[in-house]
Design an enzyme around this catalytic site. Sequence first.
Site, PDB file in Angstrom:
ATOM      1  N   GLY A  60      35.586  41.423  56.828  1.00 20.04           N
ATOM      2  CA  GLY A  60      34.173  41.518  57.171  1.00 20.04           C
ATOM      3  C   GLY A  60      33.629  42.900  57.498  1.00 20.04           C
ATOM      4  O   GLY A  60      32.480  43.009  57.906  1.00 20.04           O
ATOM      5  N   TRP A  62      32.591  45.418  55.667  1.00 25.32           N
ATOM      6  CA  TRP A  62      31.397  45.844  54.918  1.00 25.32           C
ATOM      7  C   TRP A  62      30.152  45.155  55.487  1.00 25.32           C
ATOM      8  O   TRP A  62      29.126  45.792  55.702  1.00 25.32           O
ATOM      9  CB  TRP A  62      31.537  45.516  53.420  1.00 25.32           C
ATOM     10  N   ASP A  79      33.861  34.637  50.751  1.00 27.38           N
ATOM     11  CA  ASP A  79      35.278  34.943  50.511  1.00 27.38           C
ATOM     12  C   ASP A  79      36.064  33.637  50.438  1.00 27.38           C
ATOM     13  O   ASP A  79      35.634  32.614  50.963  1.00 27.38           O
ATOM     14  CB  ASP A  79      35.847  35.820  51.633  1.00 27.38           C
ATOM     15  N   ASP A  95      35.225  30.128  46.447  1.00 26.13           N
ATOM     16  CA  ASP A  95      35.505  30.999  45.303  1.00 26.13           C
ATOM     17  C   ASP A  95      34.173  31.320  44.636  1.00 26.13           C
ATOM     18  O   ASP A  95      33.514  30.425  44.109  1.00 26.13           O
ATOM     19  CB  ASP A  95      36.432  30.236  44.340  1.00 26.13           C
ATOM     20  N   ASP A 119      34.062  44.033  46.852  1.00 24.63           N
ATOM     21  CA  ASP A 119      35.337  44.707  47.138  1.00 24.63           C
ATOM     22  C   ASP A 119      36.462  43.733  46.808  1.00 24.63           C
ATOM     23  O   ASP A 119      37.567  43.847  47.318  1.00 24.63           O
ATOM     24  CB  ASP A 119      35.344  45.080  48.636  1.00 24.63           C
ATOM     25  N   LYS A 159      34.617  47.111  43.097  1.00 19.07           N
ATOM     26  CA  LYS A 159      35.941  47.722  43.002  1.00 19.07           C
ATOM     27  C   LYS A 159      36.472  47.454  41.599  1.00 19.07           C
ATOM     28  O   LYS A 159      36.325  46.343  41.084  1.00 19.07           O
ATOM     29  CB  LYS A 159      36.841  47.036  44.034  1.00 19.07           C
TER      30      LYS A 159
HETATM   31  C1  SAM Z   1      39.977  44.054  50.058  1.00 18.90           C
HETATM   32  S1  SAM Z   1      39.435  42.510  50.661  1.00 18.90           S
HETATM   33  C2  SAM Z   1      37.757  42.845  51.073  1.00 18.90           C
HETATM   34  C3  SAM Z   1      37.566  43.645  52.333  1.00 18.90           C
HETATM   35  C4  SAM Z   1      36.120  43.666  52.799  1.00 18.90           C
HETATM   36  N1  SAM Z   1      35.289  44.480  51.929  1.00 18.90           N
HETATM   37  C5  SAM Z   1      35.957  44.189  54.199  1.00 18.90           C
HETATM   38  O1  SAM Z   1      35.290  45.208  54.354  1.00 18.90           O
HETATM   39  O2  SAM Z   1      36.463  43.584  55.134  1.00 18.90           O
HETATM   40  C6  SAM Z   1      39.314  41.576  49.191  1.00 18.90           C
HETATM   41  C7  SAM Z   1      38.882  40.126  49.394  1.00 18.90           C
HETATM   42  O3  SAM Z   1      38.529  39.550  48.130  1.00 18.90           O
HETATM   43  C8  SAM Z   1      38.671  38.151  48.298  1.00 18.90           C
HETATM   44  N2  SAM Z   1      38.587  37.443  47.012  1.00 18.90           N
HETATM   45  C9  SAM Z   1      39.416  37.542  45.947  1.00 18.90           C
HETATM   46  N3  SAM Z   1      39.041  36.715  44.958  1.00 18.90           N
HETATM   47  C10 SAM Z   1      37.915  36.083  45.400  1.00 18.90           C
HETATM   48  C11 SAM Z   1      37.056  35.095  44.827  1.00 18.90           C
HETATM   49  N4  SAM Z   1      37.270  34.611  43.594  1.00 18.90           N
HETATM   50  N5  SAM Z   1      35.996  34.660  45.548  1.00 18.90           N
HETATM   51  C12 SAM Z   1      35.771  35.129  46.802  1.00 18.90           C
HETATM   52  N6  SAM Z   1      36.562  36.074  47.390  1.00 18.90           N
HETATM   53  C13 SAM Z   1      37.623  36.542  46.705  1.00 18.90           C
HETATM   54  C14 SAM Z   1      40.035  38.045  48.985  1.00 18.90           C
HETATM   55  O4  SAM Z   1      40.202  36.794  49.614  1.00 18.90           O
HETATM   56  C15 SAM Z   1      39.975  39.220  49.970  1.00 18.90           C
HETATM   57  O5  SAM Z   1      39.621  38.806  51.257  1.00 18.90           O
END
Ligand code: SAM
Length: 204
Positions: A60, A62, A79, A95, A119, A159
Amino acid sequence: MKKNRISKNWINKQRRDIYVRQSKIEGYRSRAVYKLKEINDKFKILRNGQSIVDLGGAPGSWSQYLSSTLKNTKLLAIDLLEIQEIKNVKLMKGDFTDDIYKQKIKSFFNTKIDLVISDMAVNTTGNKNLDAIVTGELAMESIEFAKEMLKTNGQFVTKIFMGSSFNEIVSESKKYFRETSVFKPPSSRKDSKETFLISKFLRS
Ligand SMILES: C[S@@+](CC[C@H](N)C(=O)[O-])C[C@H]1O[C@@H](n2cnc3c(N)ncnc32)[C@H](O)[C@@H]1O
């Protein structure tokens, strides 16, 4: 055994990392916040009054940053994982590629929005090339979603990983946005293939 060694290395890396320490001092849930700050310093994507979707928002940081620095915004973070409450942010667990959630996001805003940020990353397998391919597919999904969600001149940040789908994503962005940049924020780990695509001014 190998897994233990990898996680010990990871813990040691975290301890040495100035961004991890800084995020704890400033009360952010992740060092990822500095990537968004650095992107914004360079590309000026954030403004008061915007409506913004944060894709893959857990844990969280961002959204914490958006909520604490911008005024009069409409914010939603989604997420696969649960996100702990953040003031003024609508949270969804699901998702984002699932049509049900795309629809829920659209209904929440009920109009076109200013900014989509992502991200998102899949759970890494340790195989950097495979991780890059799967995350590339997610980036393609998110650019499609951004095209549906954004107002004319809207902005998109995602990203992406240097790898096989990199060129395809960049050319997709160039097709639909008037400005496309690729930027690796200084806080992004040097040994990671991660970089960011910044797409500005969605064509009408
Ligand atoms: C690097 S983390 C993000 C960090 C976030 N930007 C922060 O500042 O805290 C990447 C996130 O992408 C989520 N993610 C991956 N595939 C996803 C999807 N299909 N739908 C929703 N979230 C997804 C993962 O569960 C993970 O929590």
